[in-house]
Design a protein around this motif. Structure first.
Motif, PDB file in Angstrom:
ATOM      1  N   LEU A 233      25.207  14.288  -7.467  1.00 37.49           N
ATOM      2  CA  LEU A 233      24.601  14.537  -8.775  1.00 37.49           C
ATOM      3  C   LEU A 233      24.662  16.036  -9.094  1.00 37.49           C
ATOM      4  N   GLY A 234      25.807  16.618  -8.768  1.00 32.38           N
ATOM      5  CA  GLY A 234      26.079  17.974  -9.206  1.00 32.38           C
ATOM      6  C   GLY A 234      26.549  17.941 -10.642  1.00 32.38           C
ATOM      7  N   ASN A 235      27.279  18.954 -11.042  1.00 31.03           N
ATOM      8  CA  ASN A 235      27.728  19.048 -12.425  1.00 31.03           C
ATOM      9  C   ASN A 235      28.552  17.828 -12.845  1.00 31.03           C
ATOM     10  N   VAL A 236      29.554  17.465 -12.049  1.00 33.90           N
ATOM     11  CA  VAL A 236      30.459  16.373 -12.419  1.00 33.90           C
ATOM     12  C   VAL A 236      29.742  15.032 -12.396  1.00 33.90           C
ATOM     13  N   GLY A 237      29.026  14.751 -11.311  1.00 31.54           N
ATOM     14  CA  GLY A 237      28.330  13.476 -11.197  1.00 31.54           C
ATOM     15  C   GLY A 237      27.272  13.292 -12.265  1.00 31.54           C
ATOM     16  N   PHE A 238      26.530  14.368 -12.560  1.00 32.97           N
ATOM     17  CA  PHE A 238      25.462  14.271 -13.552  1.00 32.97           C
ATOM     18  C   PHE A 238      26.018  13.925 -14.929  1.00 32.97           C
ATOM     19  N   TYR A 239      27.012  14.687 -15.391  1.00 33.82           N
ATOM     20  CA  TYR A 239      27.529  14.428 -16.735  1.00 33.82           C
ATOM     21  C   TYR A 239      28.287  13.100 -16.809  1.00 33.82           C
ATOM     22  N   SER A 240      28.977  12.716 -15.742  1.00 35.14           N
ATOM     23  CA  SER A 240      29.630  11.399 -15.721  1.00 35.14           C
ATOM     24  C   SER A 240      28.591  10.298 -15.915  1.00 35.14           C
ATOM     25  N   ALA A 241      27.518  10.366 -15.118  1.00 38.86           N
ATOM     26  CA  ALA A 241      26.463   9.352 -15.192  1.00 38.86           C
ATOM     27  C   ALA A 241      25.743   9.384 -16.535  1.00 38.86           C
ATOM     28  N   LYS A 242      25.504  10.574 -17.043  1.00 36.73           N
ATOM     29  CA  LYS A 242      24.799  10.728 -18.326  1.00 36.73           C
ATOM     30  C   LYS A 242      25.566  10.055 -19.461  1.00 36.73           C
ATOM     31  N   TYR A 243      26.852  10.359 -19.576  1.00 37.97           N
ATOM     32  CA  TYR A 243      27.632   9.805 -20.689  1.00 37.97           C
ATOM     33  C   TYR A 243      27.878   8.315 -20.526  1.00 37.97           C
ATOM     34  N   ILE A 244      28.043   7.865 -19.289  1.00 37.97           N
ATOM     35  CA  ILE A 244      28.210   6.427 -19.059  1.00 37.97           C
ATOM     36  C   ILE A 244      26.931   5.680 -19.418  1.00 37.97           C
ATOM     37  N   SER A 245      25.775   6.242 -19.066  1.00 40.87           N
ATOM     38  CA  SER A 245      24.491   5.626 -19.424  1.00 40.87           C
ATOM     39  C   SER A 245      24.331   5.550 -20.941  1.00 40.87           C
ATOM     40  N   GLU A 246      24.678   6.635 -21.625  1.00 39.72           N
ATOM     41  CA  GLU A 246      24.549   6.664 -23.083  1.00 39.72           C
ATOM     42  C   GLU A 246      25.479   5.658 -23.754  1.00 39.72           C
ATOM     43  N   ALA A 247      26.580   5.301 -23.077  1.00 43.17           N
ATOM     44  CA  ALA A 247      27.534   4.339 -23.636  1.00 43.17           C
ATOM     45  C   ALA A 247      27.184   2.895 -23.278  1.00 43.17           C
ATOM     46  N   GLY A 248      26.068   2.684 -22.567  1.00 39.10           N
ATOM     47  CA  GLY A 248      25.623   1.331 -22.258  1.00 39.10           C
ATOM     48  C   GLY A 248      25.789   0.910 -20.819  1.00 39.10           C
ATOM     49  N   GLY A 249      26.392   1.749 -19.986  1.00 41.61           N
ATOM     50  CA  GLY A 249      26.469   1.445 -18.560  1.00 41.61           C
ATOM     51  C   GLY A 249      25.103   1.616 -17.905  1.00 41.61           C
ATOM     52  N   LYS A 250      24.892   0.967 -16.765  1.00 44.78           N
ATOM     53  CA  LYS A 250      23.597   1.045 -16.077  1.00 44.78           C
ATOM     54  C   LYS A 250      23.797   1.651 -14.696  1.00 44.78           C
TER      55      LYS A 250
END
Length: 472
Positions: A233-250
């Motif tokens: 959950l560094g820079n890459v992991g955080f933003y990957s997870a953030k945008y995927i969550s916002e797009a409907g992923g869980k």
């Protein structure tokens, strides 16, 4: 501290290249030239500590390919940095840039230290001395070699690098272009911080929107409802997870080096990140289950697994236990070649690192162009476009007799900011590259997206050499 095994990322990358070359007619001498590192610079320098003691540090800068200049690649601060790792990462940069059509050769650098053991003053002295060593050997410069942040470094270190370079080259008008990932105050670019994670999101989104491919995996089209596990959950992991969550992923699992969180009801990534920053880890987080041995989370049930930490995380030891249908390699080299064979036999789709984490180098390319042109994207045309759209709306209102609301008007006439243009360019790059890679996979009748990516990259690199007349 050295790696516990003799694993070589560079040898793995060369093996992937050999697999791809089987599908091409390529001169053996040219293939060997493409595979080998062009220049390897290993050096030692002293650090005087605050207590008056000294230690000798080891630094690296490796330029893998000069088929295009400048070469491009990050600088890593880690106690695991060694020559084989840097060679492998430099090689990956070559093929990554070729795959996404960014006109750079590949490079990588690093210092074998644990940055957590040093204070800010020490890190500044280390970074400036490292930069001076690169300058002495002409291993840095906007037309030669353009570093960027990597594991253990960030915008702060890039600011020190550009300041040191400018001090040595006061006559060079484009000196700011010697490094990317800089703070905005040092002529960085809007969108660079989240670029790699944003690119990971664009890449995974593009993959799951191919209905035939998802049907073959037993999944529905699109991100909505997909269960996701993220490692790192560094820079890459955080933003990957953030945008995927916002797009409907869980996001249901997050693994870090000092423990992980598992919650099948879904994890609020921004809340978890705030807790991690405050508490230096996930232990005690009030939601979900804390998993002490976080690497176990990689084998938990999910649709998409995103290793976004270090290389060599999914190996022959744990590959058979992976339950994800899709693995998105946000980190460099997280799946070994042996593990990939096991996963492909199981029908797992692997979206390769050479493509998926190319968002960083793509936006770095835009930053480099900005530094060379010495003008921000959108600065010249934004107000002109806004006035043009304002007149167009007025014409529509006069013709229809209807008026737009203030909110509608603002949304329609707003000119593109630098960040808008950067993200638009990044999205176009990631979408086009995935379509090219997936089409090549299907045309060649192969299972591996990675092999397809290397095929495309090899073709483009080979053409560069042949156009120079070096090989037939």
């Amino acid at each position: 501290m050295k790696k516990a095994t003799e694993y070589s990322l560079f040898n793995d990358v060369c093996s992937f290249v050999d697999d791809a070359a089987k599908h091409l007619e390529i001169h053996p001498g040219l293939l060997e030239q493409i595979k080998q590192c062009n220049s390897i610079y290993k050096f030692h320098f002293p650090l005087r500590n605050d207590d008056g003691t000294y230690e000798t540090l080891t630094g690296y800068r490796i330029q893998h390919s000069h088929h295009k200049l400048p070469v491009k690649g990050g600088i890593r601060y880690s106690e695991f940095v060694d020559e084989e790792e840097v060679k492998g990462l430099a090689a990956l940069m070559t093929y990554k840039c070729a795959l996404v059509n960014i006109p750079f050769g590949g490079a990588k650098g690093g210092i074998s230290i644990n940055p957590l053991k040093y204070n800010v003053n020490q890190l500044e002295r280390i970074t400036r001395r490292y930069t001076a060593e690169l300058i002495k050997k002409k291993f840095i410069g906007p037309a030669i070699d353009v570093p960027a942040p990597d594991y253990g470094t960030g915008a702060r270190e890039m600011a020190w690098i550009v300041d040191t370079f400018e001090a040595f080259s006061p006559e060079l008008i484009n000196a700011k272009g010697c490094v990317t990932g800089k703070p905005l105050s040092q002529h960085g670019i809007e969108g660079r911080t989240e670029a790699t994670g944003q690119g990971v999101f664009f890449g995974i989104r593009e993959a799951v929107n191919v209905e035939d491919d998802m049907k073959a995996l037993g999944l529905t089209k699109g991100l909505r409802g997909k269960k996701v596990i993220v490692q790192g959950l560094g820079n890459v992991g955080f933003y990957s997870a953030k945008y995927i969550s916002e797009a409907g992923g869980k996001v249901i699992g997050v693994a870090e080096w000092n423990g992980g969180i598992w919650d099948e009801s879904g994890i609020n990534i921004e809340e978890l990140k705030k807790y991690q920053i405050k508490n230096k880890g996930f232990k005690g987080y009030p939601k979900g289950e804390f998993i002490k041995n976080s690497k176990e989370i990689l084998t938990y049930d999910c649709d998409i697994l995103i290793p976004a930490a270090l290389e060599n995380q999914i190996t022959i030891e744990n590959a058979a236990n992976i339950k994800a249908k899709i693995i998105g390699e946000a980190a460099n080299g997280p799946v070994t070649q042996e593990a990939e064979k096991v996963l492909l036999e199981k029908g797992v789709m692997i979206i390769p690192d050479m493509y998926l984490n190319a968002g960083g180098v793509t936006v770095s390319y835009f930053e480099w162009l900005k530094n060379l042109s010495r003008v921000s994207f959108g600065k010249l045309e934004k107000r002109y476009d806004m006035e043009k759209y304002r007149k167009l709306l007025a014409t529509i209102e006069n013709a229809t007799g209807e008026e737009f609301t203030e909110e509608e008007r603002d949304a329609l006439i707003r000119g593109a900011s630098e960040r808008d243009l950067v993200l638009s360019g990044l999205e176009e790059t990631m979408v086009t590259a995935y379509q090219d890679m997936n089409r090549t996979r299907k045309e060649k009748g192969i299972e591996s997206l990675r092999t397809a990516g290397f095929i495309l990259a090899l073709e483009r690199i080979a053409i560069s050499y042949m156009d120079l007349g070096i090989f037939p």
